[in-house]
Design a protein around this motif. Sequence first.
Motif, PDB file in Angstrom:
ATOM      1  N   GLU A 298     -16.408   5.197   1.085  1.00 50.69           N
ATOM      2  CA  GLU A 298     -16.024   3.654   1.340  1.00 50.69           C
ATOM      3  C   GLU A 298     -14.552   2.731   1.572  1.00 50.69           C
ATOM      4  O   GLU A 298     -14.652   2.190   1.879  1.00 50.69           O
ATOM      5  N   SER A 299     -14.571   3.330  -0.240  1.00 52.17           N
ATOM      6  CA  SER A 299     -13.338   2.852  -0.510  1.00 52.17           C
ATOM      7  C   SER A 299     -12.554   3.306   0.084  1.00 52.17           C
ATOM      8  O   SER A 299     -10.674   1.900  -0.397  1.00 52.17           O
ATOM      9  N   LEU A 300     -12.124   4.134   0.874  1.00 54.03           N
ATOM     10  CA  LEU A 300     -10.414   4.469   0.911  1.00 54.03           C
ATOM     11  C   LEU A 300      -9.712   3.691   1.866  1.00 54.03           C
ATOM     12  O   LEU A 300     -10.819   2.995   2.755  1.00 54.03           O
ATOM     13  N   PRO A 301      -8.831   3.318   1.790  1.00 50.34           N
ATOM     14  CA  PRO A 301      -8.152   1.972   3.465  1.00 50.34           C
ATOM     15  C   PRO A 301      -8.483   3.029   4.861  1.00 50.34           C
ATOM     16  O   PRO A 301      -7.835   4.227   4.223  1.00 50.34           O
ATOM     17  N   THR A 302      -8.275   2.150   5.745  1.00 48.98           N
ATOM     18  CA  THR A 302      -8.027   2.732   6.379  1.00 48.98           C
ATOM     19  C   THR A 302      -6.374   3.156   7.076  1.00 48.98           C
ATOM     20  O   THR A 302      -6.042   2.407   6.658  1.00 48.98           O
ATOM     21  N   ASP A 303      -6.227   3.669   8.576  1.00 51.42           N
ATOM     22  CA  ASP A 303      -5.287   3.770   9.093  1.00 51.42           C
ATOM     23  C   ASP A 303      -4.664   2.439   9.081  1.00 51.42           C
ATOM     24  O   ASP A 303      -3.444   1.974   8.408  1.00 51.42           O
ATOM     25  N   ASP A 304      -5.087   1.289   9.127  1.00 52.38           N
ATOM     26  CA  ASP A 304      -4.728   0.098   9.689  1.00 52.38           C
ATOM     27  C   ASP A 304      -5.032  -0.927   8.876  1.00 52.38           C
ATOM     28  O   ASP A 304      -3.181  -1.583   8.425  1.00 52.38           O
ATOM     29  N   GLU A 305      -5.227  -0.400   7.586  1.00 52.98           N
ATOM     30  CA  GLU A 305      -5.479  -1.221   6.056  1.00 52.98           C
ATOM     31  C   GLU A 305      -4.225   0.078   5.106  1.00 52.98           C
ATOM     32  O   GLU A 305      -3.660  -1.577   5.044  1.00 52.98           O
ATOM     33  N   LEU A 306      -3.862   0.599   5.367  1.00 49.17           N
ATOM     34  CA  LEU A 306      -2.665   1.379   5.069  1.00 49.17           C
ATOM     35  C   LEU A 306      -1.522   0.513   5.444  1.00 49.17           C
ATOM     36  O   LEU A 306      -0.067   0.113   5.049  1.00 49.17           O
ATOM     37  N   GLU A 307      -0.784   0.216   6.797  1.00 45.50           N
ATOM     38  CA  GLU A 307       0.095  -0.610   7.600  1.00 45.50           C
ATOM     39  C   GLU A 307      -0.283  -2.287   6.812  1.00 45.50           C
ATOM     40  O   GLU A 307       0.850  -2.867   7.284  1.00 45.50           O
ATOM     41  N   THR A 308      -1.689  -2.899   6.629  1.00 44.76           N
ATOM     42  CA  THR A 308      -1.793  -4.419   5.919  1.00 44.76           C
ATOM     43  C   THR A 308      -2.086  -3.989   4.950  1.00 44.76           C
ATOM     44  O   THR A 308      -3.699  -4.745   5.489  1.00 44.76           O
ATOM     45  N   PRO A 309      -1.545  -3.787   3.842  1.00 44.25           N
ATOM     46  CA  PRO A 309      -2.219  -4.137   2.769  1.00 44.25           C
ATOM     47  C   PRO A 309      -3.831  -4.738   2.699  1.00 44.25           C
ATOM     48  O   PRO A 309      -4.372  -4.953   1.799  1.00 44.25           O
ATOM     49  N   GLY A 310      -2.954  -6.526   3.080  1.00 46.72           N
ATOM     50  CA  GLY A 310      -3.754  -7.644   2.328  1.00 46.72           C
ATOM     51  C   GLY A 310      -5.654  -7.245   3.637  1.00 46.72           C
ATOM     52  O   GLY A 310      -6.180  -7.405   3.142  1.00 46.72           O
ATOM     53  N   LEU A 311      -5.205  -6.559   4.116  1.00 49.97           N
ATOM     54  CA  LEU A 311      -6.980  -6.431   4.778  1.00 49.97           C
ATOM     55  C   LEU A 311      -7.328  -5.210   3.551  1.00 49.97           C
ATOM     56  O   LEU A 311      -9.003  -5.910   3.840  1.00 49.97           O
ATOM     57  N   TRP A 312      -7.232  -5.110   3.438  1.00 48.09           N
ATOM     58  CA  TRP A 312      -7.907  -3.504   2.500  1.00 48.09           C
ATOM     59  C   TRP A 312      -8.340  -4.310   0.837  1.00 48.09           C
ATOM     60  O   TRP A 312      -9.077  -4.520   0.487  1.00 48.09           O
ATOM     61  N   ILE A 313      -8.083  -5.257   0.633  1.00 43.15           N
ATOM     62  CA  ILE A 313      -7.782  -6.620  -0.561  1.00 43.15           C
ATOM     63  C   ILE A 313      -8.798  -7.403   0.031  1.00 43.15           C
ATOM     64  O   ILE A 313      -9.968  -7.394  -0.801  1.00 43.15           O
ATOM     65  N   ARG A 314      -8.662  -8.371   0.683  1.00 50.20           N
ATOM     66  CA  ARG A 314     -10.531  -9.246   1.409  1.00 50.20           C
ATOM     67  C   ARG A 314     -11.874  -8.376   1.211  1.00 50.20           C
ATOM     68  O   ARG A 314     -11.879  -8.558   1.667  1.00 50.20           O
ATOM     69  N   ARG A 315     -11.114  -7.197   2.127  1.00 45.37           N
ATOM     70  CA  ARG A 315     -13.095  -5.859   2.651  1.00 45.37           C
ATOM     71  C   ARG A 315     -12.960  -5.666   0.967  1.00 45.37           C
ATOM     72  O   ARG A 315     -13.869  -5.685   1.045  1.00 45.37           O
ATOM     73  N   LEU A 316     -12.040  -5.421  -0.204  1.00 41.72           N
ATOM     74  CA  LEU A 316     -12.483  -5.230  -1.695  1.00 41.72           C
ATOM     75  C   LEU A 316     -12.843  -5.734  -2.457  1.00 41.72           C
ATOM     76  O   LEU A 316     -13.610  -5.626  -2.929  1.00 41.72           O
ATOM     77  N   GLU A 317     -12.363  -7.612  -2.099  1.00 40.87           N
ATOM     78  CA  GLU A 317     -13.393  -8.589  -2.963  1.00 40.87           C
ATOM     79  C   GLU A 317     -14.459  -9.346  -2.284  1.00 40.87           C
ATOM     80  O   GLU A 317     -14.712 -10.083  -3.063  1.00 40.87           O
TER      81      GLU A 317
END
Length: 318
Positions: A298-317
Amino acid sequence: MNLYRSVRAVAEASGDDAIDWQAAAEAAKASTDPGSLALEPGEQAAYARDVRDAREGVREAAGLEFDVPEVIEIQNRHHWMDANIETFERVMAPMEDQLGAFPGVARTVNTGTMTVLLAFLGRNVLGQYDPLLLAETPDDDHALYFVRPNILNAADVLEVDPDRFRRWIAFHEVTHAAEFGAAPWLSTHLEERMQSGIDALSEGAFDRDTFRELNATMTVVEGYAELLMDHAFDDEYEDLRRKLDARRQGRGPLQQLFRRLLGLGLKQRQYERGKAFFETVVEHRDLEFASQVWDGPESLPTDDELETPGLWIRRLER
């Protein structure tokens, strides 16, 4: 190298399957110089030292607890083919019914195709961390391979110091061991995605979502390995990467075709995309934060999050 023996092995392909794997292995080895395994004094100890130093360097840089595989082999090209032919067979088995409507002719063509691809890989693979995906026995040990003749040949062509080049390869493969060691769930996750995609292909369908997810996971695996290399390798290596990339780009049309067929161009894209993702994450947070990718699927970035890392950072925070 015996081209006649290689052609004969393909022509005499037999059995009930769409690919005669024994013939493919025999033909690939017949058409490929195995290369020398006459180690120089101290060379075997140097490989062991490189792996040990890489393990300690990666542990210190990433704060990850892992062990290198029990199986560490210095191979020639034929040894690498023998070590990988069963993996090819496991992966291709569910799709063999789709490979041809005329069994005898199809078997020869398919066996010849696998021979060419296996020989191409055998002449070009430098090192390999093998997590034994889709293995029949889940308890089989992972393995670490170094194809000595290819490492020496590449160092010569690139005009770089072979000891430094070998050490760089060792660090890169150990970073992959670190990833799988830090995330015991990763092998199962990849196997499930691979099996789902293969099952769909065997039925004549293409599961786009599964392959997109698989590609995203492999992008994380390759990108995180590059991130660790930046922090763990005890020397500059940008010149090595640059020269190796230039060599790949300078291959002839036939070699470029093989690279596309084998997805090696995709792997290069995974390196670049994954590295860009993690560089952005570390720039805004740190390496410890980036290592949360291994907390679970569940912590792996999605395809969209790989393109926009800020989305992954905010999700993990959250």
